[in-house]
Scaffold this motif. Sequence first.
Motif, PDB file in Angstrom:
ATOM      1  N   GLY A 185      18.301 -82.007  13.886  1.00 27.34           N
ATOM      2  CA  GLY A 185      18.490 -81.671  15.438  1.00 27.34           C
ATOM      3  C   GLY A 185      17.358 -80.669  15.790  1.00 27.34           C
ATOM      4  O   GLY A 185      16.921 -80.983  16.892  1.00 27.34           O
ATOM      5  N   LEU A 186      16.785 -79.853  15.062  1.00 29.48           N
ATOM      6  CA  LEU A 186      15.492 -79.096  15.430  1.00 29.48           C
ATOM      7  C   LEU A 186      14.476 -80.047  15.501  1.00 29.48           C
ATOM      8  O   LEU A 186      13.649 -80.006  16.657  1.00 29.48           O
ATOM      9  CB  LEU A 186      15.025 -78.179  14.261  1.00 29.48           C
ATOM     10  CG  LEU A 186      16.236 -77.054  14.116  1.00 29.48           C
ATOM     11  CD1 LEU A 186      15.586 -76.072  12.731  1.00 29.48           C
ATOM     12  CD2 LEU A 186      15.920 -75.990  15.412  1.00 29.48           C
ATOM     13  N   TYR A 244      10.275 -72.250  10.706  1.00 31.05           N
ATOM     14  CA  TYR A 244      11.772 -72.602  10.411  1.00 31.05           C
ATOM     15  C   TYR A 244      12.026 -72.015   8.995  1.00 31.05           C
ATOM     16  O   TYR A 244      11.468 -72.102   8.026  1.00 31.05           O
ATOM     17  CB  TYR A 244      12.098 -74.092  10.404  1.00 31.05           C
ATOM     18  CG  TYR A 244      13.243 -74.561   9.936  1.00 31.05           C
ATOM     19  CD1 TYR A 244      14.394 -73.824  10.350  1.00 31.05           C
ATOM     20  CD2 TYR A 244      13.688 -75.923   9.160  1.00 31.05           C
ATOM     21  CE1 TYR A 244      15.624 -74.301   9.861  1.00 31.05           C
ATOM     22  CE2 TYR A 244      14.899 -75.989   8.998  1.00 31.05           C
ATOM     23  CZ  TYR A 244      15.938 -75.360   9.357  1.00 31.05           C
ATOM     24  OH  TYR A 244      17.269 -75.672   8.963  1.00 31.05           O
ATOM     25  N   VAL A 245      12.556 -70.840   9.266  1.00 30.85           N
ATOM     26  CA  VAL A 245      12.772 -69.884   7.845  1.00 30.85           C
ATOM     27  C   VAL A 245      14.281 -70.112   7.488  1.00 30.85           C
ATOM     28  O   VAL A 245      15.278 -69.605   8.139  1.00 30.85           O
ATOM     29  CB  VAL A 245      12.612 -68.427   8.349  1.00 30.85           C
ATOM     30  CG1 VAL A 245      12.505 -67.426   7.015  1.00 30.85           C
ATOM     31  CG2 VAL A 245      11.144 -68.226   8.934  1.00 30.85           C
ATOM     32  N   GLU A 295      19.874 -80.512  22.102  1.00 36.05           N
ATOM     33  CA  GLU A 295      18.471 -80.878  22.353  1.00 36.05           C
ATOM     34  C   GLU A 295      17.548 -79.698  22.974  1.00 36.05           C
ATOM     35  O   GLU A 295      16.438 -79.783  22.791  1.00 36.05           O
ATOM     36  CB  GLU A 295      18.427 -82.220  22.962  1.00 36.05           C
ATOM     37  CG  GLU A 295      16.966 -82.471  23.464  1.00 36.05           C
ATOM     38  CD  GLU A 295      17.039 -84.359  24.402  1.00 36.05           C
ATOM     39  OE1 GLU A 295      15.889 -84.690  24.556  1.00 36.05           O
ATOM     40  OE2 GLU A 295      18.310 -84.423  24.591  1.00 36.05           O
ATOM     41  N   ARG A 296      18.114 -79.157  24.002  1.00 39.38           N
ATOM     42  CA  ARG A 296      17.406 -78.176  24.699  1.00 39.38           C
ATOM     43  C   ARG A 296      17.585 -76.557  24.368  1.00 39.38           C
ATOM     44  O   ARG A 296      17.398 -75.735  24.834  1.00 39.38           O
ATOM     45  CB  ARG A 296      17.543 -78.320  26.157  1.00 39.38           C
ATOM     46  CG  ARG A 296      17.356 -79.508  26.735  1.00 39.38           C
ATOM     47  CD  ARG A 296      17.454 -79.653  28.243  1.00 39.38           C
ATOM     48  NE  ARG A 296      16.512 -78.591  28.861  1.00 39.38           N
ATOM     49  CZ  ARG A 296      16.971 -77.840  29.959  1.00 39.38           C
ATOM     50  NH1 ARG A 296      18.206 -77.963  30.485  1.00 39.38           N
ATOM     51  NH2 ARG A 296      16.181 -77.053  30.251  1.00 39.38           N
ATOM     52  N   LEU A 297      18.387 -76.413  23.203  1.00 39.23           N
ATOM     53  CA  LEU A 297      18.693 -75.181  22.920  1.00 39.23           C
ATOM     54  C   LEU A 297      17.661 -74.089  22.730  1.00 39.23           C
ATOM     55  O   LEU A 297      17.673 -73.203  23.174  1.00 39.23           O
ATOM     56  CB  LEU A 297      19.203 -75.073  21.095  1.00 39.23           C
ATOM     57  CG  LEU A 297      19.800 -73.606  20.985  1.00 39.23           C
ATOM     58  CD1 LEU A 297      21.246 -73.680  20.129  1.00 39.23           C
ATOM     59  CD2 LEU A 297      18.873 -73.192  19.896  1.00 39.23           C
ATOM     60  N   LEU A 298      16.578 -74.502  22.022  1.00 39.09           N
ATOM     61  CA  LEU A 298      15.317 -73.607  21.773  1.00 39.09           C
ATOM     62  C   LEU A 298      14.621 -73.596  23.205  1.00 39.09           C
ATOM     63  O   LEU A 298      14.042 -72.327  23.577  1.00 39.09           O
ATOM     64  CB  LEU A 298      14.254 -74.293  20.795  1.00 39.09           C
ATOM     65  CG  LEU A 298      14.883 -74.033  19.208  1.00 39.09           C
ATOM     66  CD1 LEU A 298      13.726 -74.546  18.067  1.00 39.09           C
ATOM     67  CD2 LEU A 298      15.241 -72.731  18.928  1.00 39.09           C
ATOM     68  N   GLU A 299      14.391 -74.610  23.943  1.00 40.36           N
ATOM     69  CA  GLU A 299      13.702 -74.609  25.224  1.00 40.36           C
ATOM     70  C   GLU A 299      14.460 -73.538  25.996  1.00 40.36           C
ATOM     71  O   GLU A 299      13.893 -72.681  26.740  1.00 40.36           O
ATOM     72  CB  GLU A 299      14.023 -75.959  25.909  1.00 40.36           C
ATOM     73  CG  GLU A 299      13.160 -76.098  27.412  1.00 40.36           C
ATOM     74  CD  GLU A 299      13.242 -77.309  27.899  1.00 40.36           C
ATOM     75  OE1 GLU A 299      13.419 -77.291  29.183  1.00 40.36           O
ATOM     76  OE2 GLU A 299      13.622 -78.207  27.215  1.00 40.36           O
ATOM     77  N   ARG A 300      15.884 -73.543  26.182  1.00 40.27           N
ATOM     78  CA  ARG A 300      16.582 -72.480  26.881  1.00 40.27           C
ATOM     79  C   ARG A 300      16.514 -71.306  26.668  1.00 40.27           C
ATOM     80  O   ARG A 300      16.313 -70.334  27.181  1.00 40.27           O
ATOM     81  CB  ARG A 300      18.183 -73.171  27.052  1.00 40.27           C
ATOM     82  CG  ARG A 300      18.253 -74.374  28.011  1.00 40.27           C
ATOM     83  CD  ARG A 300      18.256 -73.878  29.669  1.00 40.27           C
ATOM     84  NE  ARG A 300      19.384 -72.886  29.890  1.00 40.27           N
ATOM     85  CZ  ARG A 300      19.055 -72.008  30.855  1.00 40.27           C
ATOM     86  NH1 ARG A 300      17.929 -71.810  31.568  1.00 40.27           N
ATOM     87  NH2 ARG A 300      19.906 -71.139  31.270  1.00 40.27           N
TER      88      ARG A 300
END
Length: 289
Positions: free
Chosen positions: A22-23, A33-34, A98-103
């Motif tokens: 997913g990432l 990514y830890v 899909e947009r979790l990190l972007e948001r």
Amino acid sequence: MRTAVITPTAGRHGHLTLQQAGLAAGSCPPEQYVVVSMDDPGLNAVLTGRRPTATIVDCPVRNGKLPLARARNLGAAHALKHGAELLVFLDVDCIPGERLLERYTQVARDLAHHRSLLCGTVAYLPPPDPTGYRLADLPTLAEPHPDRPAPAPGETRDGTDHTLFWSLSFALTADTWHAVGGFCEEYEGYGGEDTDYGQRARTAGVRLTWVGGAPAFHQYHPVSSPPVGHLDDILRNAEIFRSHWGWWPMKGWLDAFADRGLIRWNRSAARWEHAPAAGADATTANPGE
């Protein structure tokens, strides 16, 4: 904004593999990514050769109780040492949208002058079909958990109740992390450490912000309700929390354990404790807290 995703784990390798996928499929891959290994020697074989590249940080387990608070702190320390500006914590069972990190990154920038815990929605998925979950299908399989705010994509909502904070999916800047001071490592095993963290944030003047458009999808695994298998951990961690904050967390679970005769309220000591053996004095009363 340099972003690190931090995931503690002990097993659940299939879930971790899908989180990593997913990432990789997201609109804004993390710089780090830890993955924090709580005595999980098989992690290297699971993560190697896949994107994003994972760094494994070791967190030894003491007394057989998973040290989730300590694992998150170790993961954060590693990420910050290597230049992370935004820390994103994901439970090993959570697949990022899909947009979790972007948001999370966008909202962190928008709120740069306000320390805040950023919390996206979490949807609990039904059991997968025999072919497993497909990333593209996840948004159609479950709605966000009804007990938490769920702003529309592109929107945010100020939180007024820090007791609703949970650690399944959240983000915060490095500055906010230092302001709160990390997770309390007195908590070991199941329950309490994230509720404590919400209170630590509140007392530090850190806001709670619910973020629309940053969904995570919690993969199915069997659970018991109430979680009787974790009774000892919950009882211990609830008492630690009470000593810090003056009230009992996880009240629904404590009440359910009491209803089943597994614990009782000791009036003289003003505390929950294991119920006595059959035939002993088992007088109970709910403290109403």
